[in-house]
Write a protein that holds these residues in place. Structure first.
Motif, short mmCIF file in Angstrom:
data_model
loop_
_atom_site.label_atom_id
_atom_site.label_comp_id
_atom_site.label_asym_id
_atom_site.label_seq_id
_atom_site.Cartn_x
_atom_site.Cartn_y
_atom_site.Cartn_z
N TYR A 3 0.82 -1.21 0.00
CA TYR A 3 0.00 0.00 0.00
C TYR A 3 0.86 1.26 0.00
CZ TYR A 3 -4.53 -2.25 0.44
OH TYR A 3 -5.66 -2.98 0.21
N ALA A 51 -9.32 -1.64 -3.18
CA ALA A 51 -8.02 -1.47 -3.85
C ALA A 51 -8.01 -2.11 -5.23
CB ALA A 51 -6.91 -2.08 -2.99
N ALA A 74 -2.98 3.59 -3.73
CA ALA A 74 -3.97 3.42 -2.66
C ALA A 74 -3.32 3.56 -1.29
CB ALA A 74 -4.64 2.06 -2.80
N LYS A 97 -10.81 -0.01 -7.58
CA LYS A 97 -10.68 1.43 -7.80
C LYS A 97 -9.33 1.84 -8.39
CE LYS A 97 -11.45 5.76 -5.34
NZ LYS A 97 -11.72 6.38 -4.05
N TYR A 98 -8.27 1.13 -8.08
CA TYR A 98 -6.93 1.53 -8.50
C TYR A 98 -6.39 0.56 -9.55
CZ TYR A 98 -7.25 4.50 -4.42
OH TYR A 98 -7.66 5.44 -3.51
N SER A 141 -1.23 -1.74 -6.05
CA SER A 141 -2.58 -1.79 -5.47
C SER A 141 -3.21 -3.14 -5.72
CB SER A 141 -3.47 -0.69 -6.07
OG SER A 141 -3.00 0.58 -5.75
#
Length: 132
Positions: free
Chosen positions: A10, A71, A15, A74-75, A80
Motif C-alpha cells: 500500500y 483497492a 492506494a 478502484k486503482y 494496489s
C-alpha cells in the motif's frame, strides 16, 4: 508477516490511504505475539486474552476484505492490485484464525463458567451426598 507485506504494497501504490489498516493489524499482532511469548496472559488474568485475539481476527478479516475490494476495483497500478490480492489471502488466513480462536474462546469461557459460585455449590452438594 502478511500484514507487513500488505502495508509495504500500500505504501508503494496509489492506494496509500489504505496503509493504516495493515499497519495497525501488524502492530496488534506483534503486541499479542509478544504478550503470549512473555507470558503476559498468565500475569494479567483480568484481560480476556482469547476474546481479545478473537476480536482482532474478526475485525482484521472484515477490514482486509473491504479494503481489498476497494483497492482492486478502484486503482489500476500493480502495487494496489498486489495489495488487494494479498489482502484477500489475509482475509482467508484471518478467517481460519478466528475459527480456531473461537474454539479456544469457547473452551476458555467454559473453563471460566465452572469456576462460578453456582458450579462450586453443586459440587459441594454432590460431595455432601456422597459422604452419606
Amino acid at each position: 508477516v502478511l500484514s507487513f507485506i500488505i502495508f509495504i504494497c500500500y505504501i508503494a501504490s496509489l492506494a496509500a490511504s489504505f496503509m493504516m489498516a495493515p499497519l495497525l493489524e501488524f502492530l496488534l499482532a506483534l503486541f499479542l505475539f509478544f504478550a503470549y511469548a512473555s507470558k503476559l496472559n498468565e500475569k494479567f488474568k483480568g484481560v480476556h486474552w482469547p476474546l481479545a485475539d478473537f476480536l482482532r481476527c474478526v475485525t482484521a478479516a472484515i477490514i482486509y476484505f473491504a479494503i481489498s475490494i476497494a483497492a482492486v476495483s478502484k486503482y489500476n497500478d500493480g502495487a494496489s492490485k498486489a495489495a488487494g490480492v494479498f489482502g484477500f489471502v489475509a482475509t482467508i488466513v484471518f478467517a481460519i484464525d478466528f475459527y480456531i480462536t473461537f474454539n479456544d474462546l469457547v473452551t476458555f469461557l467454559k473453563q471460566g463458567s465452572s469456576d462460578s459460585p453456582e458450579g462450586r455449590k453443586t459440587e459441594d452438594e454432590d460431595s455432601d451426598s456422597d459422604s452419606d
